[in-house]
Design a protein around this motif. Structure first.
Motif, short mmCIF file in Angstrom:
data_model
loop_
_atom_site.label_atom_id
_atom_site.label_comp_id
_atom_site.label_asym_id
_atom_site.label_seq_id
_atom_site.Cartn_x
_atom_site.Cartn_y
_atom_site.Cartn_z
N TYR A 1 64.90 19.21 66.05
CA TYR A 1 64.48 19.70 67.36
C TYR A 1 63.07 20.25 67.27
CZ TYR A 1 69.13 19.53 69.55
OH TYR A 1 70.33 19.12 70.10
N LYS A 2 62.35 20.14 68.38
CA LYS A 2 61.02 20.71 68.52
C LYS A 2 61.11 21.81 69.56
CE LYS A 2 56.45 19.43 70.39
NZ LYS A 2 55.67 18.31 71.03
N GLN A 3 60.55 22.98 69.25
CA GLN A 3 60.58 24.07 70.21
C GLN A 3 59.18 24.63 70.43
OE1 GLN A 3 63.03 27.54 69.25
NE2 GLN A 3 63.48 27.84 71.43
N GLU A 4 58.72 24.50 71.66
CA GLU A 4 57.44 25.09 72.04
C GLU A 4 57.68 26.49 72.56
OE1 GLU A 4 54.70 21.59 73.62
OE2 GLU A 4 56.71 21.47 74.48
N SER A 5 56.64 27.29 72.53
CA SER A 5 56.75 28.69 72.91
C SER A 5 57.31 28.84 74.32
CB SER A 5 55.38 29.35 72.82
OG SER A 5 55.46 30.71 73.15
N GLY A 6 58.36 29.66 74.46
CA GLY A 6 58.94 29.93 75.76
C GLY A 6 59.86 28.86 76.29
N LYS A 7 60.15 27.86 75.47
CA LYS A 7 61.01 26.77 75.92
C LYS A 7 62.22 26.62 75.01
CE LYS A 7 57.24 24.06 77.94
NZ LYS A 7 56.57 22.73 77.96
N GLY A 8 63.22 25.90 75.48
CA GLY A 8 64.37 25.61 74.66
C GLY A 8 64.08 24.48 73.70
N PRO A 9 64.89 24.32 72.67
CA PRO A 9 64.69 23.23 71.71
C PRO A 9 64.78 21.87 72.40
CG PRO A 9 66.20 24.87 70.83
CD PRO A 9 65.99 25.21 72.27
N GLN A 10 63.91 20.97 71.98
CA GLN A 10 63.86 19.62 72.54
C GLN A 10 64.21 18.62 71.45
OE1 GLN A 10 59.94 18.55 73.84
NE2 GLN A 10 60.52 16.49 74.47
N PHE A 11 65.17 17.75 71.74
CA PHE A 11 65.61 16.74 70.79
C PHE A 11 64.46 15.82 70.38
CE2 PHE A 11 68.64 13.77 68.98
CZ PHE A 11 68.06 12.53 69.17
N ILE A 12 64.35 15.57 69.07
CA ILE A 12 63.36 14.61 68.58
C ILE A 12 64.04 13.36 68.08
CG2 ILE A 12 61.52 14.19 66.92
CD1 ILE A 12 61.10 17.20 66.76
N ILE A 13 64.93 13.54 67.10
CA ILE A 13 65.57 12.40 66.47
C ILE A 13 66.80 12.89 65.73
CG2 ILE A 13 64.24 12.53 64.30
CD1 ILE A 13 64.13 9.43 64.37
N ASP A 14 67.78 12.01 65.59
CA ASP A 14 68.99 12.38 64.85
C ASP A 14 69.32 11.31 63.83
OD1 ASP A 14 71.44 11.48 67.49
OD2 ASP A 14 69.84 10.32 66.51
N ILE A 15 70.25 11.65 62.94
CA ILE A 15 70.69 10.70 61.94
C ILE A 15 72.10 11.06 61.51
CG2 ILE A 15 69.73 12.01 59.98
CD1 ILE A 15 68.99 9.27 58.73
N ARG A 16 72.89 10.05 61.28
CA ARG A 16 74.26 10.27 60.82
C ARG A 16 74.30 10.08 59.31
NH1 ARG A 16 77.32 11.68 64.67
NH2 ARG A 16 76.81 11.12 66.81
N SER A 17 75.34 10.62 58.72
CA SER A 17 75.40 10.65 57.25
C SER A 17 75.60 9.28 56.62
CB SER A 17 76.53 11.59 56.80
OG SER A 17 77.77 11.16 57.31
N ASN A 18 75.90 8.27 57.42
CA ASN A 18 76.06 6.92 56.86
C ASN A 18 74.72 6.17 56.85
OD1 ASN A 18 75.79 6.54 59.57
ND2 ASN A 18 77.51 5.12 59.79
N MET A 19 73.65 6.87 57.17
CA MET A 19 72.32 6.27 57.17
C MET A 19 71.41 7.07 56.24
SD MET A 19 71.96 5.72 61.28
CE MET A 19 70.40 4.83 61.16
N ASP A 20 70.36 6.41 55.74
CA ASP A 20 69.36 7.07 54.90
C ASP A 20 68.05 7.31 55.65
OD1 ASP A 20 70.42 4.95 52.22
OD2 ASP A 20 71.05 6.99 52.68
N LYS A 21 67.82 6.50 56.66
CA LYS A 21 66.54 6.55 57.35
C LYS A 21 66.73 6.11 58.79
CE LYS A 21 61.92 4.42 57.00
NZ LYS A 21 61.08 3.49 56.17
N ARG A 22 65.94 6.75 59.65
CA ARG A 22 65.96 6.34 61.04
C ARG A 22 64.57 6.57 61.60
NH1 ARG A 22 69.34 8.24 66.24
NH2 ARG A 22 69.35 6.22 67.29
#
Lengths: 113, 114
Positions: free
Chosen positions: B36-57
């Motif tokens: 997550y990315k969080q800018e000042s005064g804002k809530g966390p913003q999703f960037i990218i996710d990955i599941r445990s069955n993957m090594d890279k995304r």
């Protein structure tokens, strides 16, 4: 579409008072989460709703904290007898049913004087 | 105890450089990770996710790498821009009775110098 909204954006209250914080999740999202974020820290889990029921309230720090979601959409976090240590940003997040991305609201900054 | 943490609290880079933000986790049962990315005064913003069955995304300008052997997660941002300046959190999802609560690290503050 509209994201997660939270009201009020800021709340200042005196020690010992009662406060309510509101969260409007994304329409159609059945899962709703409350987190608390202290200055310089990452968010900490408080409670999780799946529909109307609190499926996991293991993060609530004590019995002064309570949350409801009576109709499965809007949720209210309630804090009784507030203490200065309750000062933090309270974040709400929602997601579609099942594991996946949680969308966060802007938070409510609570200051207890 | 079990926790998700970050190695560096601050990172300063020049505009156009690549940034790498690291994260360590300790629960081998975790199966889902999010940055997550969080800018000042804002809530966390999703960037990218990955599941445990993957090594890279890979996403747009971002790549997440997962090394389950050493329980390490990293976020790579290519051609870092001033708008990337924010606090970045890794979060770990620990399925528990159907709850997908997230456990966050303390965050890394990224500053991009023009």
């Amino acid at each position: 579409g509209a994201g997660v909204s939270q009201t009020p954006s800021n709340k200042v209250t005196e020690k010992g008072k009662y406060v309510e914080l509101r969260c409007d999740p994304i329409s159609g999202h059945t899962a709703l989460y409350w987190y608390r974020q202290s200055l310089g820290q990452g968010p900490e889990f408080l409670i999780y709703f799946q529909g109307t029921g609190a499926a996991d309230d293991s993060g609530l720090p004590n019995d002064r904290f309570f949350a409801v979601r009576p109709e499965g959409s809007v949720s209210t976090l309630k804090i009784q007898r507030t203490e200065r240590g309750d000062s933090a940003v309270y974040l709400c997040a929602s997601s579609e049913q099942g594991p996946g991305e949680q969308y966060f609201g802007p938070g409510t900054r609570l200051t207890v004087t | 105890g079990e926790s998700v943490g970050l190695h560096l609290p601050t990172l300063s880079v020049q505009e156009g450089d690549n940034s790498i933000i690291n994260c360590a986790y300790s629960n081998s049962a975790s199966d889902y990770f999010i940055w997550y990315k969080q800018e000042s005064g804002k809530g966390p913003q999703f960037i990218i996710d990955i599941r445990s069955n993957m090594d890279k995304r890979q996403g747009q300008r971002v790549t997440v790498l997962l090394n389950k052997t050493v329980k390490h997660l990293s976020l790579q941002i290519a051609a870092t821009q001033p708008g990337d300046s924010a606090v970045y959190f890794c979060a770990e999802s620990r399925p528990q009775g159907g709850s997908e609560k997230l456990v966050f690290g303390k965050g890394t503050k990224l500053t991009v110098n023009p």
